[in-house]
Design a protein around this motif. Sequence first.
Motif, PDB file in Angstrom:
ATOM      1  N   GLY A  72      82.755  67.147  66.318  1.00  0.00           N
ATOM      2  CA  GLY A  72      82.751  65.746  65.901  1.00  0.00           C
ATOM      3  C   GLY A  72      84.056  65.401  65.200  1.00  0.00           C
ATOM      4  N   GLU A  73      84.137  64.142  64.810  1.00  0.00           N
ATOM      5  CA  GLU A  73      85.306  63.679  64.067  1.00  0.00           C
ATOM      6  C   GLU A  73      85.306  64.342  62.688  1.00  0.00           C
ATOM      7  OE1 GLU A  73      87.659  61.257  61.493  1.00  0.00           O
ATOM      8  OE2 GLU A  73      85.500  60.868  61.559  1.00  0.00           O
ATOM      9  N   PHE A  74      86.515  64.690  62.150  1.00  0.00           N
ATOM     10  CA  PHE A  74      86.581  65.522  60.949  1.00  0.00           C
ATOM     11  C   PHE A  74      85.902  64.897  59.737  1.00  0.00           C
ATOM     12  CE2 PHE A  74      88.771  66.749  57.016  1.00  0.00           C
ATOM     13  CZ  PHE A  74      88.380  68.066  56.974  1.00  0.00           C
ATOM     14  N   TRP A  75      86.272  63.639  59.429  1.00  0.00           N
ATOM     15  CA  TRP A  75      85.776  63.072  58.163  1.00  0.00           C
ATOM     16  C   TRP A  75      84.274  62.870  58.172  1.00  0.00           C
ATOM     17  CZ3 TRP A  75      88.607  63.927  54.273  1.00  0.00           C
ATOM     18  CH2 TRP A  75      89.993  63.979  54.420  1.00  0.00           C
ATOM     19  N   SER A  76      83.731  62.445  59.302  1.00  0.00           N
ATOM     20  CA  SER A  76      82.277  62.248  59.324  1.00  0.00           C
ATOM     21  C   SER A  76      81.555  63.588  59.271  1.00  0.00           C
ATOM     22  CB  SER A  76      81.863  61.486  60.593  1.00  0.00           C
ATOM     23  OG  SER A  76      82.194  62.267  61.728  1.00  0.00           O
ATOM     24  N   TRP A  77      82.289  64.650  59.557  1.00  0.00           N
ATOM     25  CA  TRP A  77      81.691  65.987  59.473  1.00  0.00           C
ATOM     26  C   TRP A  77      81.799  66.551  58.051  1.00  0.00           C
ATOM     27  CZ3 TRP A  77      84.644  70.587  58.684  1.00  0.00           C
ATOM     28  CH2 TRP A  77      83.904  71.782  58.796  1.00  0.00           C
ATOM     29  N   VAL A  78      82.966  66.309  57.387  1.00  0.00           N
ATOM     30  CA  VAL A  78      83.186  66.959  56.109  1.00  0.00           C
ATOM     31  C   VAL A  78      82.578  66.183  54.948  1.00  0.00           C
ATOM     32  CG1 VAL A  78      85.395  65.966  55.349  1.00  0.00           C
ATOM     33  CG2 VAL A  78      84.890  68.367  54.892  1.00  0.00           C
ATOM     34  N   LEU A  79      82.462  64.870  55.080  1.00  0.00           N
ATOM     35  CA  LEU A  79      81.965  64.097  53.933  1.00  0.00           C
ATOM     36  C   LEU A  79      80.533  64.474  53.540  1.00  0.00           C
ATOM     37  CD1 LEU A  79      83.638  60.607  54.376  1.00  0.00           C
ATOM     38  CD2 LEU A  79      84.096  62.381  52.668  1.00  0.00           C
ATOM     39  N   PRO A  80      79.618  64.653  54.490  1.00  0.00           N
ATOM     40  CA  PRO A  80      78.276  65.118  54.088  1.00  0.00           C
ATOM     41  C   PRO A  80      78.321  66.471  53.383  1.00  0.00           C
ATOM     42  CG  PRO A  80      78.234  64.313  56.337  1.00  0.00           C
ATOM     43  CD  PRO A  80      79.676  64.333  55.920  1.00  0.00           C
TER      44      PRO A  80
END
Lengths: 323, 259
Positions: A72-80
């Motif tokens: 997936g896209e990095f930020w939507s993966w790392v923020l959770p």
Amino acid sequence: MSSTAPAAESSAASAGLVPTKPRIGDRVFQGLSTGSGIAILVILALVAAFLVLRAFPALTTDPATLAAQGYGEFWSWVLPLAFGTVWAAIGALVLAVPVAIGIALFISHYAPRRLAQGLGYTIDLLAAVPSVVFGLWGIFVLAPALIPLHVWLTTYVGWFPLFSGQPSGTGRTIFTTSIVLAVMILPIITSLCREVFLQAPNLHEEAALALGATRWEMIRMAVLPFARAGIVSAIMLGLGRALGETMAVALVLSGQNRVDFQVLTAENPNTIAANIALSFPEAYGLRINQLIASGLVLFVITLAVNMLARWIVARRAQYSGAN
Amino acid sequence: MSKRIEAKNLDIYYGKFKAVEDVSMVIEPRAVTAFIGPSGCGKSTFLRSLNRMHEVINGAYVEGELLLDGHDLYGPGVDPVNVRRQIGMVFQRPNPFPTMSIKENVLAGLRLNNKRMPGREQDEVCEKALRGANLWEEVKNRLDLPGSGLSGGQQQRLCIARAIAMAPDVLLMDEPCSALDPISTLAIEDLIQELKANYTIVIVTHNMQQAARVSDSTAFFNIAGTGAPGKLIEMGPTEQIFSTPEKQETENYITGRFG
């Protein structure tokens, strides 16, 4: 030295002003302490450089390429993950800080001297337990034992948003994780607070008592305000440990990549450190870069937390008693 | 406001060590009583037993009777906290709370009583106490700044203001000027003269001239040697103690032959 007049030099030497032997101890100590100071900066810079370099591909690769490879896209993966990390750590602090301050006050101001010493050692012993032991304890003992509490809380305190939802059947929730983390950060917060409380000036404690303060009022007037900066530092060190804790969380928490404030359900957010530990063995290619990039995010969070703490401590410096 | 203190056969201990032995004296209200004597003679210990600050130290206790207007301060059921609210104390080193502003320092004792005081009343009490301590003119424009920013002498007067804001019956002073310069000392001594109109004042001092200047009666304490308990040697009107003491020991001390 050769440019100075030789006559002047010799007269200074005869007057005993020029040391006859070089002071080796001085030089060595200065070299060692300066070297240590530089070393810590270099190490930190290297860690940061490693993180940034290895994280770079994950941050710059086109999201379409990532998606094509199944990521997936990095930020939507790392923020959770970042949310889960902070959320579990906050839970641990909420549970640990009052207890730690209570224990520290008991040791420093209430307990008879002998008991206080024994208790101090016991608390310090907790810090010596390896985190994998806490993790195993959490998964095999604490989580099953807490299942009834999960049910009870969702049934009777379910109106409180954090406790709502369907209770987890395994107990491997953010709630349990926070408790394990709380136990792990308890010793460091307690022993730092105890040290600061013991240093509270007798002068001000007596001033409070002479005004007719009870022991608790004396602590509120003369000990806690004095210890404020120290308490904040202790909390931040504890928070640092909770944010970075890997093994215990990886074992206890059954997490997914999601943002969820409910602490008692089967769906829990994961933490950055635990996710790295769990995913790294099977990762390759860009996935590794993504995981390291999440490590960089954790690095930044920890740095931000520490700066915030410094700012809080400095804000009321003129009232700190240092002047 | 002002009350009489009467000690009857008071023995004061630190654990097994007897620090002060068999002191009996009467401290008159609306007067200044000075305790003098060499170091270690128990005068500070005796002073601290008057508001039960002595027992703050582990293992310290007192035997005998100590009456405040006839009520035994060490009687059964007496709470030392209440004793200290009625008997204020000023210490050797100025100790305003560093985390509080000047105003908060003055009101610190009152806040302990959990009195919800309206803001205007707080201002009045604060001004009255600071005027009483001769500090108002110097700090009236910076009441919200930290008390630790004041000079040593001002800090000590702030501590006196903090004590008298509680409207105590008695004011104990443990060498209040020993950390101060001569000008600040003079300011405190003048203040003591004004305060005695309203309070029973007991002051411990190492400075015999100070005792002679400020006090109405003087008590001389002494010890026989190291490890021996301190004793009250003689007490009387200050003029008499410093001119025609009854005991040879007292005369030796005040004429500077020892101590």
